[in-house]
Write a protein that holds these residues in place. Structure first.
Motif, PDB file in Angstrom:
ATOM      1  N   UNK A  91      41.337  43.174  58.774  1.00 34.15           N
ATOM      2  CA  UNK A  91      40.753  44.431  58.335  1.00 34.15           C
ATOM      3  C   UNK A  91      40.308  44.284  56.877  1.00 34.15           C
ATOM      4  N   UNK A  92      39.071  44.670  56.548  1.00 31.87           N
ATOM      5  CA  UNK A  92      38.595  44.500  55.163  1.00 31.87           C
ATOM      6  C   UNK A  92      39.399  45.318  54.146  1.00 31.87           C
ATOM      7  N   UNK A  93      39.982  46.438  54.566  1.00 29.53           N
ATOM      8  CA  UNK A  93      40.801  47.228  53.642  1.00 29.53           C
ATOM      9  C   UNK A  93      42.049  46.462  53.249  1.00 29.53           C
ATOM     10  N   UNK A  94      42.709  45.869  54.226  1.00 29.80           N
ATOM     11  CA  UNK A  94      43.905  45.075  53.945  1.00 29.80           C
ATOM     12  C   UNK A  94      43.531  43.852  53.111  1.00 29.80           C
ATOM     13  N   UNK A  95      42.407  43.221  53.444  1.00 30.18           N
ATOM     14  CA  UNK A  95      41.958  42.059  52.679  1.00 30.18           C
ATOM     15  C   UNK A  95      41.712  42.417  51.223  1.00 30.18           C
ATOM     16  N   UNK A  96      41.084  43.566  50.982  1.00 25.61           N
ATOM     17  CA  UNK A  96      40.810  43.960  49.595  1.00 25.61           C
ATOM     18  C   UNK A  96      42.107  44.247  48.839  1.00 25.61           C
ATOM     19  N   UNK A  97      43.089  44.805  49.519  1.00 25.47           N
ATOM     20  CA  UNK A  97      44.376  45.045  48.859  1.00 25.47           C
ATOM     21  C   UNK A  97      45.060  43.728  48.503  1.00 25.47           C
ATOM     22  N   UNK A  98      45.041  42.784  49.412  1.00 27.88           N
ATOM     23  CA  UNK A  98      45.654  41.481  49.143  1.00 27.88           C
ATOM     24  C   UNK A  98      44.925  40.783  48.002  1.00 27.88           C
ATOM     25  N   UNK A  99      43.598  40.840  48.022  1.00 31.50           N
ATOM     26  CA  UNK A  99      42.824  40.188  46.965  1.00 31.50           C
ATOM     27  C   UNK A  99      43.010  40.873  45.617  1.00 31.50           C
ATOM     28  N   UNK A 100      43.372  42.145  45.609  1.00 28.49           N
ATOM     29  CA  UNK A 100      43.594  42.823  44.334  1.00 28.49           C
ATOM     30  C   UNK A 100      44.898  42.376  43.674  1.00 28.49           C
ATOM     31  N   UNK A 101      45.707  41.624  44.391  1.00 24.79           N
ATOM     32  CA  UNK A 101      46.921  41.055  43.806  1.00 24.79           C
ATOM     33  C   UNK A 101      46.644  39.781  43.016  1.00 24.79           C
ATOM     34  N   UNK A 102      45.385  39.409  42.876  1.00 28.89           N
ATOM     35  CA  UNK A 102      45.037  38.179  42.166  1.00 28.89           C
ATOM     36  C   UNK A 102      45.609  38.151  40.750  1.00 28.89           C
ATOM     37  N   UNK A 103      45.507  39.253  40.034  1.00 27.00           N
ATOM     38  CA  UNK A 103      46.011  39.277  38.658  1.00 27.00           C
ATOM     39  C   UNK A 103      47.536  39.122  38.619  1.00 27.00           C
ATOM     40  N   UNK A 104      48.212  39.691  39.594  1.00 28.23           N
ATOM     41  CA  UNK A 104      49.671  39.562  39.655  1.00 28.23           C
ATOM     42  C   UNK A 104      50.058  38.110  39.921  1.00 28.23           C
ATOM     43  N   UNK A 105      49.405  37.486  40.899  1.00 27.57           N
ATOM     44  CA  UNK A 105      49.715  36.090  41.214  1.00 27.57           C
ATOM     45  C   UNK A 105      49.342  35.155  40.071  1.00 27.57           C
ATOM     46  N   UNK A 106      48.241  35.437  39.372  1.00 27.16           N
ATOM     47  CA  UNK A 106      47.868  34.560  38.256  1.00 27.16           C
ATOM     48  C   UNK A 106      48.869  34.683  37.114  1.00 27.16           C
ATOM     49  N   UNK A 107      49.390  35.882  36.900  1.00 25.19           N
ATOM     50  CA  UNK A 107      50.399  36.055  35.856  1.00 25.19           C
ATOM     51  C   UNK A 107      51.688  35.318  36.219  1.00 25.19           C
ATOM     52  N   UNK A 108      52.118  35.447  37.476  1.00 22.89           N
ATOM     53  CA  UNK A 108      53.338  34.758  37.917  1.00 22.89           C
ATOM     54  C   UNK A 108      53.138  33.245  37.870  1.00 22.89           C
ATOM     55  N   UNK A 109      51.969  32.775  38.289  1.00 18.95           N
ATOM     56  CA  UNK A 109      51.696  31.333  38.252  1.00 18.95           C
ATOM     57  C   UNK A 109      51.672  30.811  36.824  1.00 18.95           C
ATOM     58  N   UNK A 110      51.067  31.569  35.917  1.00 15.85           N
ATOM     59  CA  UNK A 110      51.063  31.165  34.510  1.00 15.85           C
ATOM     60  C   UNK A 110      52.459  31.114  33.930  1.00 15.85           C
ATOM     61  N   UNK A 111      53.321  32.022  34.362  1.00 16.00           N
ATOM     62  CA  UNK A 111      54.697  32.045  33.889  1.00 16.00           C
ATOM     63  C   UNK A 111      55.463  30.833  34.426  1.00 16.00           C
ATOM     64  N   UNK A 112      55.270  30.516  35.728  1.00 21.24           N
ATOM     65  CA  UNK A 112      56.007  29.410  36.347  1.00 21.24           C
ATOM     66  C   UNK A 112      55.453  28.057  35.920  1.00 21.24           C
ATOM     67  N   UNK A 113      54.141  27.878  36.037  1.00 23.72           N
ATOM     68  CA  UNK A 113      53.536  26.554  35.817  1.00 23.72           C
ATOM     69  C   UNK A 113      53.338  26.262  34.332  1.00 23.72           C
ATOM     70  N   UNK A 114      52.797  27.228  33.596  1.00 24.69           N
ATOM     71  CA  UNK A 114      52.440  26.984  32.200  1.00 24.69           C
ATOM     72  C   UNK A 114      53.474  27.513  31.204  1.00 24.69           C
ATOM     73  N   UNK A 115      54.534  28.130  31.710  1.00 30.94           N
ATOM     74  CA  UNK A 115      55.593  28.696  30.877  1.00 30.94           C
ATOM     75  C   UNK A 115      55.038  29.709  29.876  1.00 30.94           C
ATOM     76  N   UNK A 116      54.058  30.491  30.317  1.00 33.01           N
ATOM     77  CA  UNK A 116      53.468  31.512  29.462  1.00 33.01           C
ATOM     78  C   UNK A 116      54.421  32.686  29.313  1.00 33.01           C
ATOM     79  N   UNK A 117      54.346  33.320  28.186  1.00 28.12           N
ATOM     80  CA  UNK A 117      55.114  34.533  27.942  1.00 28.12           C
ATOM     81  C   UNK A 117      54.149  35.706  28.081  1.00 28.12           C
TER      82      UNK A 117
END
Length: 151
Positions: free
Chosen positions: A86-112
């Motif tokens: 469903x495109x609505x569900x897809x858009x919601x999942x894709x809107x989590x991009x900023x959350x996942x990028x922040x978590x990835x930066x914290x885990x991989x790059x040790x960003x604060x």
């Protein structure tokens, strides 16, 4: 205004993928999209910038990474993952991009990150979870103050 335009164009992109992905080969569709993006970007590069070969060559690693991995692989996986959903569900999942990028930066790059950034990510995540809850559960959590709740 630019953020609103970007959000609108991404929603159009999700709807176009939803329309065409069941009808065509997803990898071919991604290749065509990748080629069109490259042509349009090249036109704008020459129209709005003054590129020289030395600058392009010195940035070749970043250009290839962003072109191949971020755009090519990322959008191909988006098309394949969105196929049949469903495109609505897809858009919601894709809107989590900023959350996942922040978590990835914290885990991989040790960003604060600041408390403001953490709270923003938590709010985005909570909003997406709440929007997907069944109506009965949502009403239990949020109360039954609204009689005509259309979720």
């Amino acid at each position: 205004m630019l953020v609103m335009l970007c959000a609108f164009m991404f929603s159009v992109h999700i709807l176009v993928i939803d329309h065409f992905s069941p009808k065509v080969d997803c990898v071919k569709m991604s290749c065509i999209q990748f080629f069109v993006c490259a042509v349009i970007s090249t036109v704008f590069m020459f129209a709005l910038e003054t590129p020289d070969f030395a600058s392009l060559w010195s940035a070749k690693t970043a250009i290839l990474y962003s072109g191949i991995l971020s755009s090519g692989v990322g959008y191909t996986l988006q098309i394949i993952g969105q196929q049949g959903n469903d495109p609505t569900v897809s858009s919601l999942i894709l809107s989590l991009e900023s959350v996942f990028s922040m978590i990835s930066g914290w885990i991989v790059l040790h960003e604060k990150f600041s408390p403001k950034e953490a709270i923003g990510s938590l709010l985005i995540f909570a909003a997406i979870i709440l929007s997907q809850l069944p109506k009965e559960i949502f009403q239990k959590i949020c109360g039954k103050g609204r009689r005509n709740l259309n979720v």
